[in-house]
Design a protein around this motif. Structure first.
Motif, PDB file in Angstrom:
ATOM      1  N   THR A  48      32.036  38.940  12.628  1.00  0.00           N
ATOM      2  CA  THR A  48      31.225  39.701  13.576  1.00  0.00           C
ATOM      3  C   THR A  48      31.908  41.041  13.826  1.00  0.00           C
ATOM      4  N   PRO A  49      31.150  42.090  14.171  1.00  0.00           N
ATOM      5  CA  PRO A  49      31.759  43.404  14.358  1.00  0.00           C
ATOM      6  C   PRO A  49      32.462  43.559  15.699  1.00  0.00           C
ATOM      7  N   VAL A  50      33.607  44.222  15.658  1.00  0.00           N
ATOM      8  CA  VAL A  50      34.383  44.571  16.843  1.00  0.00           C
ATOM      9  C   VAL A  50      34.739  46.047  16.708  1.00  0.00           C
ATOM     10  N   ARG A  51      34.661  46.774  17.819  1.00  0.00           N
ATOM     11  CA  ARG A  51      34.992  48.198  17.745  1.00  0.00           C
ATOM     12  C   ARG A  51      36.428  48.381  17.248  1.00  0.00           C
ATOM     13  N   ARG A  52      36.580  49.189  16.228  1.00  0.00           N
ATOM     14  CA  ARG A  52      37.876  49.318  15.554  1.00  0.00           C
ATOM     15  C   ARG A  52      38.983  49.793  16.489  1.00  0.00           C
ATOM     16  N   THR A  53      38.637  50.701  17.408  1.00  0.00           N
ATOM     17  CA  THR A  53      39.651  51.270  18.298  1.00  0.00           C
ATOM     18  C   THR A  53      40.171  50.266  19.315  1.00  0.00           C
ATOM     19  N   ASP A  56      43.427  46.442  18.532  1.00  0.00           N
ATOM     20  CA  ASP A  56      44.840  46.307  18.881  1.00  0.00           C
ATOM     21  C   ASP A  56      45.074  46.046  20.358  1.00  0.00           C
ATOM     22  N   SER A  57      44.009  46.003  21.156  1.00  0.00           N
ATOM     23  CA  SER A  57      44.180  45.813  22.600  1.00  0.00           C
ATOM     24  C   SER A  57      44.531  44.374  22.958  1.00  0.00           C
ATOM     25  N   GLY A  58      44.224  43.423  22.058  1.00  0.00           N
ATOM     26  CA  GLY A  58      44.447  42.021  22.348  1.00  0.00           C
ATOM     27  C   GLY A  58      43.369  41.409  23.218  1.00  0.00           C
ATOM     28  N   ALA A  59      42.369  42.207  23.596  1.00  0.00           N
ATOM     29  CA  ALA A  59      41.256  41.715  24.419  1.00  0.00           C
ATOM     30  C   ALA A  59      39.998  42.488  24.045  1.00  0.00           C
ATOM     31  N   ALA A  60      39.709  42.499  22.745  1.00  0.00           N
ATOM     32  CA  ALA A  60      38.601  43.308  22.231  1.00  0.00           C
ATOM     33  C   ALA A  60      37.260  42.612  22.464  1.00  0.00           C
ATOM     34  N   PRO A  61      36.240  43.371  22.887  1.00  0.00           N
ATOM     35  CA  PRO A  61      34.899  42.791  23.013  1.00  0.00           C
ATOM     36  C   PRO A  61      34.156  42.839  21.682  1.00  0.00           C
ATOM     37  N   VAL A  62      33.335  41.817  21.436  1.00  0.00           N
ATOM     38  CA  VAL A  62      32.454  41.833  20.274  1.00  0.00           C
ATOM     39  C   VAL A  62      31.415  42.931  20.459  1.00  0.00           C
ATOM     40  N   SER A  63      31.089  43.627  19.375  1.00  0.00           N
ATOM     41  CA  SER A  63      30.064  44.675  19.433  1.00  0.00           C
ATOM     42  C   SER A  63      28.685  44.028  19.292  1.00  0.00           C
ATOM     43  N   THR A  64      28.060  43.741  20.420  1.00  0.00           N
ATOM     44  CA  THR A  64      26.731  43.122  20.386  1.00  0.00           C
ATOM     45  C   THR A  64      25.671  44.180  20.096  1.00  0.00           C
ATOM     46  N   ARG A  65      24.475  43.723  19.680  1.00  0.00           N
ATOM     47  CA  ARG A  65      23.356  44.601  19.375  1.00  0.00           C
ATOM     48  C   ARG A  65      22.225  44.361  20.380  1.00  0.00           C
ATOM     49  N   LYS A  66      21.327  45.308  20.491  1.00  0.00           N
ATOM     50  CA  LYS A  66      20.146  45.145  21.319  1.00  0.00           C
ATOM     51  C   LYS A  66      19.147  44.236  20.607  1.00  0.00           C
ATOM     52  N   ALA A  67      18.631  43.253  21.321  1.00  0.00           N
ATOM     53  CA  ALA A  67      17.696  42.309  20.709  1.00  0.00           C
ATOM     54  C   ALA A  67      16.435  43.001  20.212  1.00  0.00           C
ATOM     55  N   ALA A  68      15.994  44.018  20.937  1.00  0.00           N
ATOM     56  CA  ALA A  68      14.754  44.706  20.575  1.00  0.00           C
ATOM     57  C   ALA A  68      14.849  45.393  19.220  1.00  0.00           C
ATOM     58  N   GLU A  69      16.071  45.623  18.722  1.00  0.00           N
ATOM     59  CA  GLU A  69      16.243  46.254  17.412  1.00  0.00           C
ATOM     60  C   GLU A  69      15.868  45.299  16.267  1.00  0.00           C
ATOM     61  N   ASP A 120      32.458  52.639  12.778  1.00  0.00           N
ATOM     62  CA  ASP A 120      33.653  52.548  13.612  1.00  0.00           C
ATOM     63  C   ASP A 120      33.960  51.106  14.001  1.00  0.00           C
ATOM     64  N   GLU A 121      33.453  50.158  13.221  1.00  0.00           N
ATOM     65  CA  GLU A 121      33.633  48.747  13.529  1.00  0.00           C
ATOM     66  C   GLU A 121      34.367  48.027  12.404  1.00  0.00           C
ATOM     67  N   VAL A 122      35.109  46.983  12.800  1.00  0.00           N
ATOM     68  CA  VAL A 122      35.761  46.106  11.840  1.00  0.00           C
ATOM     69  C   VAL A 122      35.192  44.713  12.039  1.00  0.00           C
ATOM     70  N   TRP A 123      34.887  44.014  10.938  1.00  0.00           N
ATOM     71  CA  TRP A 123      34.244  42.701  11.003  1.00  0.00           C
ATOM     72  C   TRP A 123      35.317  41.616  10.933  1.00  0.00           C
ATOM     73  N   LEU A 124      35.457  40.863  12.025  1.00  0.00           N
ATOM     74  CA  LEU A 124      36.504  39.860  12.133  1.00  0.00           C
ATOM     75  C   LEU A 124      35.926  38.450  12.141  1.00  0.00           C
ATOM     76  N   ASP A 125      36.682  37.496  11.568  1.00  0.00           N
ATOM     77  CA  ASP A 125      36.277  36.096  11.645  1.00  0.00           C
ATOM     78  C   ASP A 125      37.029  35.410  12.782  1.00  0.00           C
ATOM     79  N   LEU A 126      36.425  34.365  13.314  1.00  0.00           N
ATOM     80  CA  LEU A 126      36.970  33.687  14.486  1.00  0.00           C
ATOM     81  C   LEU A 126      38.281  32.976  14.192  1.00  0.00           C
TER      82      LEU A 126
END
Length: 328
Positions: A48-53, A56-69, A120-126
């Motif tokens: 799933t995508p996470v903002r690349r910047t 390194d914070s150790g508490a990164a939020p997942v980059s969610t999308r708008k459902a309407a898209e 600007d996103e990196v795709w990480l696995d759980l």
């Protein structure tokens, strides 16, 4: 001196989302709120995508999308994850990013892993990077991956073999042949930190490595609970079978979902006789060794030449850090 306890919540046990189970049977409510919902997109490898910047914070939020898209109402393949801060969250499987580059990250156990980068996103696995996520994202992605794996592996009825369709917004399947309904399964497995009987918390811990693991990679022992078996009985049997040691005083520490594909890890600690002879199970355990608390502390700090510990996503890491933090 008290027996040690887990000093932190395992990475994949963190969650802030209200699962809102009752809404799975409320299509009008969920459909009406779909345009304002957020989507956790997951590709076929569970990334799933996470903002690349923020990685390194150790508490990164997942980059969610708008459902309407994606659609004007919930697609058949969407799964409802729950509600957070008044907003519905869903999981939707997507194709991996096309034409993306890659960067190298630590995927756990000190193994470097190439992961896709898109914009600007990196795709990480759980499994490899769950510990990098914030609490909300860890809970969302753990549930999303559990449902994705279940649907991927359960496309046909176990009774008659007919195709199934998703119902209850991803939380059940309905057989098109015999009308059988099924729900997501979870397989219990125990994972046990075995220490010796010197003092309350032991002076040494028993660690082992599987034949497929690289040299120096060790962890605590684990195994699936068999039919008709208690959790404590499973602890005793697994340790006996894997390293030939009898343990006592098995006690529960905590748990962590492990949706690879559908397990929950039930953490225990147990004691055995100091210096007990280890007999690794042929073909299952490559090597088993006793390590001191000083050894484990050094390995946690990356300062041990012969010991590499599990990555922070695993409950095994929390168990070992918690044990190493106390005295015997």
């Amino acid at each position: 001196m008290r027996p040690f306890e887990l000093g932190e919540i395992p990475a994949l046990s963190r969650s802030t989302v209200d699962r809102q189970e009752m809404l799975r049977a409320a299509p009008q409510r969920l459909t009406a709120r779909w345009p304002d919902a957020r989507i956790v997109v997951v590709d076929r490898w569970g990334r799933t995508p996470v903002r690349r910047t923020e990685v390194d914070s150790g508490a990164a939020p997942v980059s969610t999308r708008k459902a309407a898209e994606f659609a004007g109402e919930p697609p058949a393949e969407a799964s409802f994850l729950g509600e957070w801060e008044g907003v519905d969250h869903w999981m939707l499987p997507v194709d991996p990013p096309a034409g993306s580059g890659t960067i190298e990250l630590d995927g756990g156990w000190g193994v470097r892993q190439q992961v896709p980068v898109s914009a600007d996103e990196v795709w990480l696995d759980l499994r490899g990077h769950g510990a990098l996520l914030d609490d909300t994202s860890a809970g969302l992605l753990t549930t999303a991956e559990a449902l994705r794996n279940w649907h991927h592996r359960g496309q046909f009825c176990a009774r008659c073999g007919s195709a199934v369709r998703r119902v209850q917004f991803g939380w059940a399947s309905h057989c098109t042949g015999c009308d059988r309904e099924e729900y997501p399964r979870t397989d219990p497995a125990v994972i046990c930190l075995v220490h010796d009987d010197i003092g309350v918390n032991g002076a040494n811990v028993l660690l082992a490595r599987q034949p497929v693991w690289p040299p120096k990679r060790y962890s605590v022992l684990a195994g699936f609970v068999e039919a008709g078996e208690s959790l404590e009985g499973c602890v005793e049997r697994e340790i006996r079978e894997e390293v030939g040691v009898e343990v006592a005083d098995a006690r529960y520490l905590g748990s962590q979902p492990w949706p690879f594909p559908r397990s929950i890890m039930l953490g225990f600690a147990a004691r055995t006789v100091s210096g007990a002879t280890l007999t690794p199970a042929d073909g299952e355990i490559e090597e088993a060794r006793w390590f001191s608390r000083a050894d484990v502390r050094a390995a946690i700090n990356g300062e041990h030449d012969e010991l590499m510990l599990p990555g922070n996503t695993s409950i095994a890491s929390v168990m070992l850090r918690s044990w190493a933090a106390v005295e015997q």
